[in-house]
Design a protein around this motif. Structure first.
Motif, PDB file in Angstrom:
ATOM      1  N   PHE B 654      24.320  38.510  72.030  1.00 35.72           N
ATOM      2  CA  PHE B 654      24.349  38.011  70.656  1.00 35.72           C
ATOM      3  C   PHE B 654      24.850  36.578  70.622  1.00 35.72           C
ATOM      4  O   PHE B 654      24.258  35.712  69.968  1.00 35.72           O
ATOM      5  CB  PHE B 654      25.272  38.902  69.824  1.00 35.72           C
ATOM      6  CG  PHE B 654      25.256  38.569  68.366  1.00 35.72           C
ATOM      7  CD1 PHE B 654      26.111  37.600  67.850  1.00 35.72           C
ATOM      8  CD2 PHE B 654      24.371  39.206  67.519  1.00 35.72           C
ATOM      9  CE1 PHE B 654      26.090  37.291  66.511  1.00 35.72           C
ATOM     10  CE2 PHE B 654      24.353  38.897  66.176  1.00 35.72           C
ATOM     11  CZ  PHE B 654      25.203  37.933  65.662  1.00 35.72           C
ATOM     12  N   ALA B 655      25.937  36.329  71.319  1.00 32.98           N
ATOM     13  CA  ALA B 655      26.505  34.976  71.311  1.00 32.98           C
ATOM     14  C   ALA B 655      25.498  33.978  71.847  1.00 32.98           C
ATOM     15  O   ALA B 655      25.313  32.899  71.291  1.00 32.98           O
ATOM     16  CB  ALA B 655      27.788  34.954  72.141  1.00 32.98           C
ATOM     17  N   ASN B 656      24.816  34.338  72.938  1.00 29.28           N
ATOM     18  CA  ASN B 656      23.838  33.414  73.512  1.00 29.28           C
ATOM     19  C   ASN B 656      22.646  33.213  72.602  1.00 29.28           C
ATOM     20  O   ASN B 656      22.018  32.164  72.603  1.00 29.28           O
ATOM     21  CB  ASN B 656      23.351  33.937  74.865  1.00 29.28           C
ATOM     22  CG  ASN B 656      24.418  33.784  75.923  1.00 29.28           C
ATOM     23  OD1 ASN B 656      25.364  33.025  75.738  1.00 29.28           O
ATOM     24  ND2 ASN B 656      24.282  34.508  77.014  1.00 29.28           N
ATOM     25  N   LEU B 657      22.327  34.247  71.841  1.00 28.38           N
ATOM     26  CA  LEU B 657      21.172  34.138  70.959  1.00 28.38           C
ATOM     27  C   LEU B 657      21.451  33.180  69.805  1.00 28.38           C
ATOM     28  O   LEU B 657      20.649  32.317  69.480  1.00 28.38           O
ATOM     29  CB  LEU B 657      20.818  35.534  70.422  1.00 28.38           C
ATOM     30  CG  LEU B 657      19.702  35.583  69.388  1.00 28.38           C
ATOM     31  CD1 LEU B 657      18.384  35.289  70.057  1.00 28.38           C
ATOM     32  CD2 LEU B 657      19.659  36.952  68.723  1.00 28.38           C
ATOM     33  N   VAL B 658      22.613  33.361  69.195  1.00 29.92           N
ATOM     34  CA  VAL B 658      22.897  32.619  67.964  1.00 29.92           C
ATOM     35  C   VAL B 658      23.552  31.270  68.243  1.00 29.92           C
ATOM     36  O   VAL B 658      23.252  30.265  67.611  1.00 29.92           O
ATOM     37  CB  VAL B 658      23.788  33.457  67.040  1.00 29.92           C
ATOM     38  CG1 VAL B 658      24.057  32.725  65.752  1.00 29.92           C
ATOM     39  CG2 VAL B 658      23.140  34.798  66.770  1.00 29.92           C
ATOM     40  N   TRP B 659      24.500  31.251  69.164  1.00 29.66           N
ATOM     41  CA  TRP B 659      25.216  29.996  69.465  1.00 29.66           C
ATOM     42  C   TRP B 659      25.192  29.724  70.950  1.00 29.66           C
ATOM     43  O   TRP B 659      26.219  29.802  71.612  1.00 29.66           O
ATOM     44  CB  TRP B 659      26.682  30.115  69.037  1.00 29.66           C
ATOM     45  CG  TRP B 659      26.862  30.412  67.585  1.00 29.66           C
ATOM     46  CD1 TRP B 659      26.720  29.544  66.559  1.00 29.66           C
ATOM     47  CD2 TRP B 659      27.239  31.664  67.010  1.00 29.66           C
ATOM     48  NE1 TRP B 659      26.985  30.164  65.374  1.00 29.66           N
ATOM     49  CE2 TRP B 659      27.309  31.475  65.623  1.00 29.66           C
ATOM     50  CE3 TRP B 659      27.540  32.933  67.529  1.00 29.66           C
ATOM     51  CZ2 TRP B 659      27.643  32.498  64.764  1.00 29.66           C
ATOM     52  CZ3 TRP B 659      27.882  33.940  66.665  1.00 29.66           C
ATOM     53  CH2 TRP B 659      27.922  33.735  65.287  1.00 29.66           C
ATOM     54  N   PRO B 660      24.046  29.381  71.477  1.00 26.81           N
ATOM     55  CA  PRO B 660      23.998  29.166  72.926  1.00 26.81           C
ATOM     56  C   PRO B 660      24.897  28.020  73.328  1.00 26.81           C
ATOM     57  O   PRO B 660      24.863  26.949  72.730  1.00 26.81           O
ATOM     58  CB  PRO B 660      22.518  28.840  73.189  1.00 26.81           C
ATOM     59  CG  PRO B 660      21.939  28.505  71.878  1.00 26.81           C
ATOM     60  CD  PRO B 660      22.744  29.175  70.828  1.00 26.81           C
ATOM     61  N   GLY B 661      25.740  28.291  74.314  1.00 30.15           N
ATOM     62  CA  GLY B 661      26.610  27.226  74.810  1.00 30.15           C
ATOM     63  C   GLY B 661      27.848  26.989  73.975  1.00 30.15           C
ATOM     64  O   GLY B 661      28.709  26.199  74.344  1.00 30.15           O
ATOM     65  N   GLU B 662      27.983  27.663  72.836  1.00 27.20           N
ATOM     66  CA  GLU B 662      29.158  27.410  71.993  1.00 27.20           C
ATOM     67  C   GLU B 662      30.105  28.596  72.025  1.00 27.20           C
ATOM     68  O   GLU B 662      29.770  29.673  72.490  1.00 27.20           O
ATOM     69  CB  GLU B 662      28.731  27.203  70.543  1.00 27.20           C
ATOM     70  CG  GLU B 662      28.040  25.888  70.279  1.00 27.20           C
ATOM     71  CD  GLU B 662      27.547  25.861  68.837  1.00 27.20           C
ATOM     72  OE1 GLU B 662      26.361  25.525  68.645  1.00 27.20           O
ATOM     73  OE2 GLU B 662      28.335  26.218  67.940  1.00 27.20           O
ATOM     74  N   ASN B 663      31.273  28.404  71.452  1.00 27.54           N
ATOM     75  CA  ASN B 663      32.232  29.486  71.330  1.00 27.54           C
ATOM     76  C   ASN B 663      32.033  30.175  69.974  1.00 27.54           C
ATOM     77  O   ASN B 663      32.192  29.552  68.928  1.00 27.54           O
ATOM     78  CB  ASN B 663      33.655  28.910  71.415  1.00 27.54           C
ATOM     79  CG  ASN B 663      34.702  30.012  71.430  1.00 27.54           C
ATOM     80  OD1 ASN B 663      34.373  31.175  71.199  1.00 27.54           O
ATOM     81  ND2 ASN B 663      35.928  29.651  71.708  1.00 27.54           N
TER      82      ASN B 663
END
Lengths: 116, 888
Positions: B654-663
């Motif tokens: 999910f994190a990579n999908l929505v905010w790739p590279g971010e926290n």
């Protein structure tokens, strides 16, 4: 083909028996025989085309059935198809087989607990 | 076109027969075919198989009959002769043949083994295919039934739909009718404790759509009720048999489910199949449900539909697509842009996954049969020719020619009979082995040996025995062969031809074996990768069980939370328990529960299209209990309750999908619904494979339990080494509420293992088949080389006498072997690579041509060939030239 006596050909196989019965009344072509056999036996006895013609061929050789070209004016697909009719010898064989089966049934009927 | 194929097939009959009857046979075939096609595609397929088998059998019979007549026997005669126990030529021949086979156990055993493997493998495989795929679904006009799924961009799984969507679809012209179904568990009141039963909740027209009538009772359409009654239930046949012992008075009696009374109105027939099934057990009870209160976005149901007459699946898909788009526009909050509806033929929806594996299996079976038959052919050929000396002697001594041929044919027939019998035995155990896959594919339990296949395989072998056994038998018994008594140049010429023929046969076997080895290596690689897949959690020492709180007693969130918290406390106090938590669905084997979400701060355009993520609910400590790594931030705590700020934990996908590279910590998400509630992300966890080992992990968002209570949760206990932990759990639950049953109590490690087992089983099977095929082939190789050596004795002797070293001579033999092997490699290059490319399309973890596997297989085969040629080469080198020269 001359038979010494009918015991040479009896008992008939189930397929042969049903096929003979199918053509006993009037001449039919292969497809009709196939359907009639299934109809008569309520779907229990099924013959494939190969087996069907194998049996018909053999029975024709032995003189149980005669091959007739388009009997009674029926022409399937507009082409002369072969129809098969039971021969007098075939009728005798069929009758003999029915006798044999009936005899067996009579014996079975005498057994207690078995309804015929 | 099929007609033409059938016409060609009839050429199998003796020439006079097919010349006379081919036309008629084809006409009958066509007429019957048209009739069968109307009954459905599966009836048609069975018809085709039946007809082909029919031709094979009757043609074999005819040939046999002709052959026997020529030999002075009839079928009836054979029967009578076999019945005669005492003297008589035939029984003597049988005894003699039997003895001959016993004397040469190597030859006999090998031949029987070839036959058994070929027949056995194919029998099993066809039996499985017949059971799983060829049998039509037991519904009315099953080819017009489809399963409907939803899909959203960015998510690859097939998703559930809602009752409202199903309604909209049924209004469309393309669909005659639709129905929905849901699968769940309820507590059935029993004599002592509650018992958990699996229940299918469906729309009232469910069985009507399928065209199913219960064998007992009238089903949901009870006559005389204008107001729909939802407190009805229909039993499955197995459930009725097991729990009520075929009691017919069960109709109209009541049973209590989750505290409410339900009247039993029907029992389904034994061959009913769950259209949502195929995996994961069967539904014991069915009840109608009113889905009127569901919103259009409440997508949690399975939908089946019946296509309108003359509507194809493509048409239906197009129509459904249009409808989906319209619905997405009309209800933008509930359904997102890019929402699609997909229609899949029901048969494929149930069996689709299995089909690719089955195809591979069928192919492998075919290969084994071919290898076996070719081996057998070579063996029989060599056998026949080797015995030509013996045969000629017997002829010279007065034995009738047909007698000799008959005796040889009886030998071959015995081999076929034993091989076939052994093969059927192997098939039986093979089927048993396959039933390891049963937890994945329940229908496999019904898999039976298909008579047609056994007959086919036996017929094939018989034909081979005839083809390869008869000519040498005929040839060797010919009076003209008297000249062969002397080992003149004529004889040697014939032997050379034999060697060449056998080399060719073995070469083709090598090709097949090589290809097979490549396939097996590839499959093994795929399976190995699959079994090593990182599941994302640590199952060792973890136990789980599921609780479904009955809605009647636990009707509000408060009650649910109180119960579950109390239970967690009790469980944590059991000695040996390291951690306890609960989650709504445990990893592996879940179906998708994908819901649309929104992200604060990211305009829709930047995110691209709306996507959906899996919703999960977990209590604090779940991640550590299940061994799922926490990658960032924190887990839920007791402080994340109803009164506190709404929080969420997401997974890496999910994190990579929505905010790739971010926290992602601190960002906000909300589920797509009319009332938007934003949750702050407080943690990121590792990806877990929820849907199967080969399905990539989907984006997931976890909510803490108090903020999204669910009456149906799975409790997870980490208690390594504590035996009887589940007994403690049951006691703890009973203490709190006796009427709540425990279900699906299991050992997580074993559960995870179960998913890997089928792949492992398939891997073992692939390896076994390959090894066998190769072993058989190599025996063939050494046989040919040995034969070649013995035939070339004079030549070798001369060479040695002329000064050639023994090593040179030995090398000659090895070269022969390498020539065969090299040719095999060259020929199999293209097919192997092509097959690899095809297989990599549907096996996990493969790509491209898999050249390394091919190279491994090649070097293995070549080294084995060299190894096999060692012994014959050695023997060649040790030939005494003086002896040979003397014999000339």
């Amino acid at each position: 083909m001359v038979l010494k006596d009918l015991s040479d050909v009896l008992p008939l196989s189930t397929k042969s028996f049903h096929i003979l019965m199918a053509v006993a009344e009037r001449p039919l072509n292969g497809y009709q025989i196939m359907l009639k056999v299934e109809e008569n036996s309520d779907g229990v006895v099924r013959v494939g085309p190969g087996t069907l013609y194998e049996s018909l061929h053999r029975m024709a050789e032995r003189g149980f059935v005669n091959e007739v070209e388009s009997a009674g004016g029926e022409r399937a697909d507009g082409r002369g198809q072969r129809f098969y009719r039971i021969s007098p010898l075939g009728k005798k064989v069929l009758a003999a087989e029915v006798d044999r089966l009936s005899a067996d049934l009579r014996i079975a009927g005498k057994l207690r607990g078995i309804r015929v | 076109m099929l007609q033409k194929a059938y016409g060609l097939l009839t050429r199998l009959y003796p020439r006079p027969f097919w010349e006379k009857y081919e036309e008629e046979l084809t006409l009958v075939f066509a007429a019957r075919g048209r009739r069968e096609r109307k009954r459905g595609s599966f009836a048609f397929a069975s018809f085709l198989v039946w007809t082909v088998a029919d031709v094979l059998l009757s043609s074999t019979r005819m040939h046999l009959r002709n052959a026997l007549t020529a030999l002075g026997l009839g079928f009836r005669g054979v029967g009578r002769a076999l019945g005669r126990a005492l003297n008589g030529d035939l029984s003597q021949d049988i005894r003699f043949s039997f003895r001959r086979l016993k004397i040469r156990p190597g030859f006999s055993a090998t031949a029987i083994l070839y036959l058994a493997l070929g027949i056995g493998a194919n029998t099993v495989i066809f039996g499985v295919v017949d059971t799983l795929v060829l049998r039509p679904l037991p519904f009315e006009e099953p080819e017009r039934l489809v399963r409907l799924y939803g899909s959203t961009p960015g998510n690859s799984s097939l998703q559930h739909l809602s009752a409202r969507i199903a309604e909209e679809l049924s209004e469309m012209e393309a669909f005659e009718e639709t129905a929905v179904l849901d699968f769940g568990f309820m507590a059935m009141a029993g004599k002592e404790n509650a018992e958990v039963v699996s229940v299918g909740s469906v729309s009232p027209n469910f069985f009507g759509l399928l065209g199913i009538q219960p064998v007992l009772g009238s089903g949901f359409d009870s006559p005389g009720f204008s107001i729909p009654d939802y407190n009805l239930v229909v039993l499955s046949y197995d459930f009725w048999r097991a729990r009520f012992e075929h009691d017919a008075t069960i109709i109209s009696s009541t049973i209590v489910l989750d505290g409410s009374s339900y009247r039993v109105v029907g029992v389904l027939s034994e061959d009913f199949e769950d259209p949502a099934g195929g995996v994961g057990g069967y539904t014991q009870l069915w009840r109608p449900r009113d889905f009127a209160n569901d919103g259009i976005g409440d997508r949690w149901l399975g939908v089946i539909g019946r296509l309108a007459p003359e509507v194809s699946v493509e048409n239906a898909n197009a129509a459904a697509d249009a409808a989906a788009q319209a619905m997405a526009l009309m209800y933008p909050d509930a359904l997102m842009e890019g929402f699609r509806i997909i229609a899949v033929p029901l048969h494929e929806a149930i069996w689709g996954d299995v089909r690719s594996s089955l195809l591979v299996l069928l192919f492998a079976g075919g290969i084994v049969l071919i290898v076996g038959c070719v081996n057998l052919a070579g063996l029989l050929l060599a056998n026949g020719l080797e015995r030509s000396q013996e045969m000629v002697t017997r002829t010279a001594l007065g034995a009738g020619r047909w007698r000799i041929v008959r005796q040889l044919m009886i030998e071959n027939a015995m081999l076929v009979v034993f091989g076939g019998a052994f093969g059927v035995l192997l098939a039986n155990s093979g089927l048993g082995f396959l039933q390891l896959l049963q937890n994945q594919i329940p229908r496999l339990a019904d898999a039976q040996l298909s008579f047609i296949v056994v007959a086919f395989a036996v017929a094939l072998s018989a034909i081979i025995a005839l083809i390869f056994g008869l000519p040498p038998a005929m040839a060797s018994s010919s009076p003209a062969m008297a000249g062969a008594l002397r080992s003149g140049p004529g004889a040697r010429g014939k032997s050379r031809r034999t060697v060449r023929l056998r080399s060719l046969l073995v070469g083709s076997q090598l090709t097949v074996s090589l290809t097979l080895m490549v396939i097996a290596l590839i499959s093994m690689k795929s399976f190995r990768l699959l079994s090593e897949v990182d599941t994302g959690y640590e199952p060792r020492g973890v136990f789980t069980f599921q609780l479904s709180l009955p809605r009647s007693t636990y009707s509000n969130n408060e009650a649910i939370t109180v119960f579950q918290d109390a239970l967690l406390e009790r469980l944590a106090s059991v000695p040996g328990v390291e951690a306890v938590a609960a989650v709504d669905k445990i990893p592996l084997g879940t179906r998708s529960n994908c819901s649309g979400f929104r992200v604060l701060g990211l305009p829709a355009l930047e995110l691209g299209e709306w996507t959906c993520a899996e919703r999960r609910v977990a209590t604090p400590g779940y991640f550590s209990t299940m061994g799922i790594d926490l990658l960032r931030g924190r887990d839920f705590t007791a402080g994340d309750n109803q009164r506190a700020e709404r929080v969420a934990v997401v997974n890496r996908a999910f994190a990579n999908l929505v905010w790739p590279g971010e926290n992602p910590i601190g960002k906000q998400v909300a589920w797509h619904s009319e009332r938007v509630e934003w949750s702050t992300i407080v943690g990121v966890v590792a990806d877990v494979r929820h849907f199967g080992l080969d399905t990539p992990p989907q984006p997931e968002v976890y909510s803490p339990h108090p903020q999204a209570p669910d009456g149906r949760m799975t409790f997870v206990i980490r208690a390594p080494g504590v035996t009887q932990i589940l007994r403690h759990a049951r006691a703890a639950v009973a203490e709190l509420d006796r009427s709540v049953p425990l279900r699906l109590a299991q050992d997580m490690e074993r559960f995870t293992e179960q998913w890997i087992t089928p792949y492992r089983a398939a891997l073992i099977a692939a390896a076994a088949i390959t090894l066998l095929a190769i072993a058989l082939t190599l025996i063939g190789v050494s046989g040919v080389l040995a034969h070649a050596v013995s035939q070339r004795r004079p030549e070798i002797g001369i060479r040695l006498a002329m000064g050639a070293g023994p090593r040179e001579v030995g090398w000659m033999v090895v070269k022969h072997g390498l020539k065969i092997g090299g040719l095999a490699v060259a020929v199999s290059l293209l097919p192997s690579l092509a097959l690899a490319k095809i297989m990599s399309a549907f096996l996990y973890g493969l790509s491209g041509f898999e050249v390394p596997s091919f190279l491994i297989a090649t070097s293995a085969i070549v080294s084995l060939v060299i190894l096999m040629s060692y012994l014959p080469a050695h023997r060649a080198a040790r030939i005494n030239p003086a002896e040979v020269l003397r014999d000339l």
